[in-house]
Design an enzyme around this catalytic site. Sequence first.
Site, short mmCIF file in Angstrom:
data_model
loop_
_atom_site.label_atom_id
_atom_site.label_comp_id
_atom_site.label_asym_id
_atom_site.label_seq_id
_atom_site.Cartn_x
_atom_site.Cartn_y
_atom_site.Cartn_z
N TRP A 127 0.86 -1.18 0.00
CA TRP A 127 0.00 0.00 0.00
C TRP A 127 0.90 1.24 0.00
CZ3 TRP A 127 -1.89 2.57 4.93
CH2 TRP A 127 -2.86 3.54 4.66
N ASP A 207 -0.87 -5.41 9.74
CA ASP A 207 -1.89 -4.50 9.23
C ASP A 207 -3.05 -5.33 8.69
OD1 ASP A 207 -3.36 -2.42 8.24
OD2 ASP A 207 -1.89 -1.76 6.76
N ALA A 209 -6.48 -4.90 7.30
CA ALA A 209 -7.38 -3.87 6.78
C ALA A 209 -8.57 -4.43 6.01
CB ALA A 209 -6.61 -2.92 5.85
N LYS A 242 -13.34 -1.12 5.03
CA LYS A 242 -13.83 -2.00 3.97
C LYS A 242 -14.87 -2.99 4.48
CE LYS A 242 -10.77 -0.31 1.01
NZ LYS A 242 -9.90 0.50 1.87
#
Length: 391
Positions: A127, A207, A209, A242
Amino acid sequence: MLDRLEPQAPDALLALIKLYADDDRPDKIDLGVGVYRTGQGDTPVFTAIKQAERRLVEEQESKSYLGPEGDMGFVNALVPHVFGSDGAMGGRLQGMQTPGGTGAVRLAVAVAQRAGVSRIHLGAPSWPNHAQILADVGVETATFDHANPDGTANAEAALAAIRGAKDGEAVLLHGCCHNPTGIDYTPEEWDAIADAFAGGAALPILDLAYQGLGHGMEEDAYGLRRVLEAVPEALIAYSCDKNFGMYRDRVGALYALAGDAGQIDAIQSNLNALARAAWSMPPDHGGAAVRIVLRDADLTALWLDELETMRERMRQVRRSLADAGTAGAIDLTPLAHQNGLFSVLPVSKEQVERLRTEHAIYMAGSGRINVAGLHGGNIEKFVQALAAVTG
């Protein structure tokens, strides 16, 4: 003094959004923006969230400050879904709310630096904001290859980075649904990664996400939980953007795992101080809505049903692309085994430009596509366009 500032390059994705909006071709396809879309091209508010928001409006009695830790009811309600039934980790785990997953990553890097971390190993590609955050906080970034040419994860490169890391270094890994590649580690590879962390000096920064958008809430948490079982310390950045559709409401959390329960208060006091200086307190509304969902069994079941619908739609798109086989020079079959919103196609910037100008297909210059921008009505056009520009 402000006249000394040099212009910065505009965000490429924001520029792409404007180009797409200005394009009046009726068959245009947007594969750039990183949000989930239905087969009709919409990004709806979850029904479970809508119901929770109505309840929040009726029941919330104050808008007074909460403090830098945010809504701890929200933070604690996430724990069993993220960490499992023994999420308390014997009192070694503590969390706080952050402004989205971005805020969580930023806070993780900042507190790691305060604890003595000066270098963070990061798989590439990643990312884009990961590297930007590391640079802005002031820690050195060391990269390793995340993916193999055949569309699988380069676990050996990750293991080498973990094993080679020294005291004062951390390794940042995506928990699932890797952005931008969609290429995840297998459970067996996560087992090896956990063992490498256990035997080394690196601080894990995980992470997470996109939990629930790969194979399921439990399946997507396997790697994170396996690592936490093996290590004394870790930092976990979490995003609800998300999997709850809370993009603009900025709903995230950061959790710290301590080597001993007695260390939690010191860790939390540093996190609070850093958060206070950065944003004082996180925005409340989105986190409060998620808290209401997770504390209500019926709303939780509705949310999980909606999440399953999203996940299955993206898996169907991936299967359809893989069934197309080869488009020009592009082998689409690996996409079936990748996860989440994103995949990266081996196309040049010139070919990306041709897809946009000749075929009204908008995607990032890196070759990243958001598979949720595709559906039964435009997949054939996309495959034919790929064949035309790469054949």
